[in-house]
Design an enzyme around this catalytic site. Structure first.
Site, mmCIF file in Angstrom:
data_model
loop_
_atom_site.group_PDB
_atom_site.id
_atom_site.type_symbol
_atom_site.label_atom_id
_atom_site.label_comp_id
_atom_site.label_asym_id
_atom_site.label_seq_id
_atom_site.Cartn_x
_atom_site.Cartn_y
_atom_site.Cartn_z
ATOM 1 N N TYR A 35 73.287 9.896 -70.068
ATOM 2 C CA TYR A 35 73.438 11.350 -70.043
ATOM 3 C C TYR A 35 74.636 11.816 -70.860
ATOM 4 O O TYR A 35 74.826 13.022 -71.047
ATOM 5 C CB TYR A 35 73.572 11.841 -68.601
ATOM 6 C CG TYR A 35 72.315 11.656 -67.796
ATOM 7 C CD1 TYR A 35 71.505 12.731 -67.467
ATOM 8 C CD2 TYR A 35 71.917 10.394 -67.364
ATOM 9 C CE1 TYR A 35 70.345 12.565 -66.739
ATOM 10 C CE2 TYR A 35 70.765 10.209 -66.646
ATOM 11 C CZ TYR A 35 69.976 11.302 -66.336
ATOM 12 O OH TYR A 35 68.823 11.122 -65.617
ATOM 13 N N LYS A 74 71.146 -3.038 -62.586
ATOM 14 C CA LYS A 74 70.186 -3.992 -63.159
ATOM 15 C C LYS A 74 70.991 -5.022 -63.938
ATOM 16 O O LYS A 74 70.869 -5.169 -65.161
ATOM 17 C CB LYS A 74 69.181 -3.254 -64.050
ATOM 18 C CG LYS A 74 67.985 -4.101 -64.476
ATOM 19 C CD LYS A 74 67.070 -4.478 -63.327
ATOM 20 C CE LYS A 74 65.842 -5.219 -63.852
ATOM 21 N NZ LYS A 74 65.025 -5.804 -62.764
ATOM 22 N N ASP A 114 65.039 -1.914 -59.250
ATOM 23 C CA ASP A 114 63.625 -2.028 -58.918
ATOM 24 C C ASP A 114 63.439 -2.456 -57.468
ATOM 25 O O ASP A 114 62.543 -1.966 -56.766
ATOM 26 C CB ASP A 114 62.905 -2.974 -59.885
ATOM 27 C CG ASP A 114 63.669 -4.255 -60.157
ATOM 28 O OD1 ASP A 114 64.878 -4.330 -59.865
ATOM 29 O OD2 ASP A 114 63.047 -5.217 -60.673
ATOM 30 N N ASP A 156 69.453 9.197 -60.701
ATOM 31 C CA ASP A 156 68.536 10.314 -60.887
ATOM 32 C C ASP A 156 67.139 9.948 -60.395
ATOM 33 O O ASP A 156 66.442 10.766 -59.771
ATOM 34 C CB ASP A 156 68.510 10.683 -62.369
ATOM 35 C CG ASP A 156 67.907 12.046 -62.642
ATOM 36 O OD1 ASP A 156 67.486 12.720 -61.688
ATOM 37 O OD2 ASP A 156 67.861 12.448 -63.815
ATOM 38 N N ASP A 184 65.076 10.863 -56.089
ATOM 39 C CA ASP A 184 63.808 11.539 -55.875
ATOM 40 C C ASP A 184 62.894 10.710 -54.980
ATOM 41 O O ASP A 184 62.143 11.264 -54.153
ATOM 42 C CB ASP A 184 63.121 11.828 -57.212
ATOM 43 C CG ASP A 184 63.609 13.122 -57.835
ATOM 44 O OD1 ASP A 184 64.609 13.675 -57.340
ATOM 45 O OD2 ASP A 184 63.005 13.582 -58.833
#
Length: 349
Positions: A137, A188, A221, A245, A249
């Site tokens: 970002y 990750k 993941d 981000d 959700d």
């Protein structure tokens, strides 16, 4: 009597409607707890951009900087290309005001049905702390030979020791004040070896200063799996910007949907205002129909009040929402009717 200066950005679509109900709740709770607010409305968002071509001027940024906190509804209209408002307003405010913490509770309230069969509130009560000013970002990268078969696009992830350490330290402080005192880092590291190594080393180095906080690590993941199958595994989760981000959700879905998801974009130093918002978007298809659920906006108000030191008022607002969620049942409720009931609950002795 304490007076707090608030910047109000209703924004687009249902944003002004849900913020309007939040402000009614604020009226009730400030009367009960003996503080005051000075509120300044700002006409910002997609509609204004389409009318004037301006997203966010430097003069407006300076005016917003005088506020103690920003209360935001929703930004976005279908006629504005993707990225214009996101980068020109939301990210600009986060970066300019150094709101480096995105604080997202993931809490299943009693009375709310989760899409996860058999999930109970006792198994789902955690907070995701997302680094809010770095990673992809930051805007590093570019394109070459755009629009041709040879086009190249790069988007670099920028991670600094300063940025990583301060978000991790915030997360440890938060975990240290919670009952379980447990912090999970999500990244990750097996593939993103450079950024992952920086996060991994910083996490464990800072962790040595918090002997009462237990540490865990999950790949992003795997976190998506555990959010659904074992949400009780988490207490506080700290992660980088892009991963945060995405997984928040998923957390919103687990806790019952976007209508209950809320967030704070925090400047912990307090030298610039923090910004609080529901995360459900502007929903232009139902704007003006009195159908939007203001619950997430009112929960954002609770976070805002807590950041201003009005801890008891914040708790009363959350308690009112919790009571409403138990009594509302499965039917649909008008925006104003929900606001009416929340005002009653907050004002009740």
């Amino acid at each position: 009597m304490a007076t707090h200066r608030l910047a109000i950005i209703g924004g687009d679509g249902i944003g002004p409607e849900v913020v309007g109900q939040g402000l009614r709740v604020l009226d009730a709770v400030q009367d009960r707890h003996g503080f005051d607010t000075e509120r300044t409305d700002y006409d910002l968002g997609g509609r204004r951009y389409l009318e004037t071509g301006e997203v966010l001027s430097d003069d407006t940024v300076a005016a917003l900087d005088d506020a103690d906190a920003i209360y935001l509804g929703a930004i976005g209209t279908p006629d504005v290309p993707p990225g214009v408002l996101e980068r020109g307003m939301l990210l600009k405010l986060r970066f300019t005001f150094d709101q480096y913490v995105n604080h997202r509770p993931v809490k299943l309230y009693p009375g709310v049905t989760s899409p996860i069969a058999g999930l109970t509130p006792q198994r789902c009560d955690f907070v995701v702390v997302r680094e809010n000013t770095e990673s992809v970002y930051a805007g590093a990268g570019g394109t070459l030979h755009r629009g041709t078969p040879a086009e190249v696009a790069t988007q670099e992830s920028l991670n600094t020791r300063h940025g990583v350490e301060r978000i991790i330290r915030y997360a440890f402080d938060l975990a240290d004040g919670r009952e379980r005192r447990h912090l999970t880092m999500c990244h990750k590291t097996n593939v993103l070896i450079n950024a992952g190594d920086l996060w991994w080393r910083t996490f464990h180095e800072v962790g040595e200063e918090y002997p009462d906080v237990t540490r865990d690590y999950v790949h992003v993941d795997a976190a998506c799996l555990y959010f659904v199958t074992q949400p009780e595994r988490f207490d506080v989760v700290v992660t980088e910007n892009l991963f945060g981000d995405i997984i928040t959700d998923l957390g919103a879905a687990v806790q019952g949907g976007m209508g209950l998801a809320t967030s704070g974009n925090l400047n912990p130093a307090g030298d610039h205002p923090s910004m609080f918002e529901p995360v459900h978007g502007s929903a232009p298809d139902i704007a003006g129909t009195d159908a939007a659920d203001p619950t997430a906006a009112v929960l954002a108000l609770s976070l805002l009040l807590d950041s201003l030191g009005e801890v008891e008022a914040a708790a009363d607002v959350e308690a009112a929402v919790a009571s409403w969620l138990v009594e509302r049942g499965d039917g649909r409720h008008a925006t104003t009717a929900v606001g009416d009931r929340l005002v009653e609950l907050v004002a009740a002795d």
